[in-house]
Design a protein around this motif. Structure first.
Motif, PDB file in Angstrom:
ATOM      1  N   GLU A  89       0.827  -1.199   0.000  1.00 29.27           N
ATOM      2  CA  GLU A  89       0.000   0.000   0.000  1.00 29.27           C
ATOM      3  C   GLU A  89       0.869   1.261   0.000  1.00 29.27           C
ATOM      4  O   GLU A  89       0.567   2.248  -0.674  1.00 29.27           O
ATOM      5  CB  GLU A  89      -0.951  -0.001   1.176  1.00 29.27           C
ATOM      6  CG  GLU A  89      -2.072  -1.018   1.031  1.00 29.27           C
ATOM      7  CD  GLU A  89      -2.940  -1.158   2.274  1.00 29.27           C
ATOM      8  OE1 GLU A  89      -2.526  -0.711   3.362  1.00 29.27           O
ATOM      9  OE2 GLU A  89      -4.037  -1.744   2.152  1.00 29.27           O
ATOM     10  N   GLU A  90       1.965   1.219   0.764  1.00 23.88           N
ATOM     11  CA  GLU A  90       2.882   2.359   0.822  1.00 23.88           C
ATOM     12  C   GLU A  90       3.542   2.578  -0.535  1.00 23.88           C
ATOM     13  O   GLU A  90       3.671   3.727  -0.998  1.00 23.88           O
ATOM     14  CB  GLU A  90       3.940   2.136   1.895  1.00 23.88           C
ATOM     15  CG  GLU A  90       4.882   3.322   2.074  1.00 23.88           C
ATOM     16  CD  GLU A  90       5.899   3.084   3.169  1.00 23.88           C
ATOM     17  OE1 GLU A  90       7.026   3.576   3.013  1.00 23.88           O
ATOM     18  OE2 GLU A  90       5.568   2.414   4.170  1.00 23.88           O
ATOM     19  N   ASP A  91       3.948   1.502  -1.191  1.00 29.73           N
ATOM     20  CA  ASP A  91       4.543   1.614  -2.521  1.00 29.73           C
ATOM     21  C   ASP A  91       3.556   2.225  -3.510  1.00 29.73           C
ATOM     22  O   ASP A  91       3.921   3.057  -4.341  1.00 29.73           O
ATOM     23  CB  ASP A  91       5.019   0.244  -3.027  1.00 29.73           C
ATOM     24  CG  ASP A  91       6.289  -0.226  -2.352  1.00 29.73           C
ATOM     25  OD1 ASP A  91       6.934   0.592  -1.657  1.00 29.73           O
ATOM     26  OD2 ASP A  91       6.624  -1.409  -2.519  1.00 29.73           O
ATOM     27  N   ILE A  92       2.302   1.795  -3.455  1.00 31.39           N
ATOM     28  CA  ILE A  92       1.277   2.329  -4.344  1.00 31.39           C
ATOM     29  C   ILE A  92       1.060   3.818  -4.080  1.00 31.39           C
ATOM     30  O   ILE A  92       0.959   4.613  -5.009  1.00 31.39           O
ATOM     31  CB  ILE A  92      -0.033   1.526  -4.198  1.00 31.39           C
ATOM     32  CG1 ILE A  92       0.162   0.105  -4.757  1.00 31.39           C
ATOM     33  CG2 ILE A  92      -1.183   2.237  -4.934  1.00 31.39           C
ATOM     34  CD1 ILE A  92      -0.971  -0.841  -4.448  1.00 31.39           C
ATOM     35  N   ASN A 111       3.125   5.928  -2.937  1.00 29.75           N
ATOM     36  CA  ASN A 111       4.304   6.711  -3.330  1.00 29.75           C
ATOM     37  C   ASN A 111       4.600   6.661  -4.818  1.00 29.75           C
ATOM     38  O   ASN A 111       5.582   7.251  -5.266  1.00 29.75           O
ATOM     39  CB  ASN A 111       5.532   6.239  -2.544  1.00 29.75           C
ATOM     40  CG  ASN A 111       5.412   6.551  -1.063  1.00 29.75           C
ATOM     41  OD1 ASN A 111       4.817   7.548  -0.685  1.00 29.75           O
ATOM     42  ND2 ASN A 111       5.957   5.688  -0.239  1.00 29.75           N
ATOM     43  N   ALA A 112       3.772   5.950  -5.575  1.00 31.39           N
ATOM     44  CA  ALA A 112       4.036   5.793  -7.017  1.00 31.39           C
ATOM     45  C   ALA A 112       3.693   7.037  -7.798  1.00 31.39           C
ATOM     46  O   ALA A 112       2.995   7.892  -7.462  1.00 31.39           O
ATOM     47  CB  ALA A 112       3.241   4.609  -7.569  1.00 31.39           C
TER      48      ALA A 112
END
Length: 74
Positions: free
Chosen positions: A68-71, A73-74
């Motif tokens: 979720e964090e990666d998404i 920050n995308a």
């Protein structure tokens, strides 16, 4: 390293399966790599990875929060 484990009487588990359970748990906890797990039980890396599913261990070492964090920050 060699460890002695006293299992309960009547527990019908092979030495390989016990080793696989330990290796799968260590891999799941991020303490060993898939290559190290494979070496522990005498399998190829591919065979070890295939057996991880039987033990309900994902080969992807990311939590839902990480994804979720990666998404975000995308």
């Amino acid at each position: 390293m060699s460890i002695q484990v006293n299992l309960p009487d009547g527990l019908n588990i092979s030495e390989f399966e016990l080793g696989m359970l330990i290796a799968a748990k260590l891999f799941d906890e991020g303490l060993i790599s898939s290559g190290q797990g494979a070496a522990m039980v005498g399998l190829s890396k591919q065979a070890f990875i295939e057996l991880l599913g039987k033990h309900k261990v994902s080969i992807f070492q990311y939590s839902i929060e990480d994804i979720e964090e990666d998404i975000a920050n995308a």
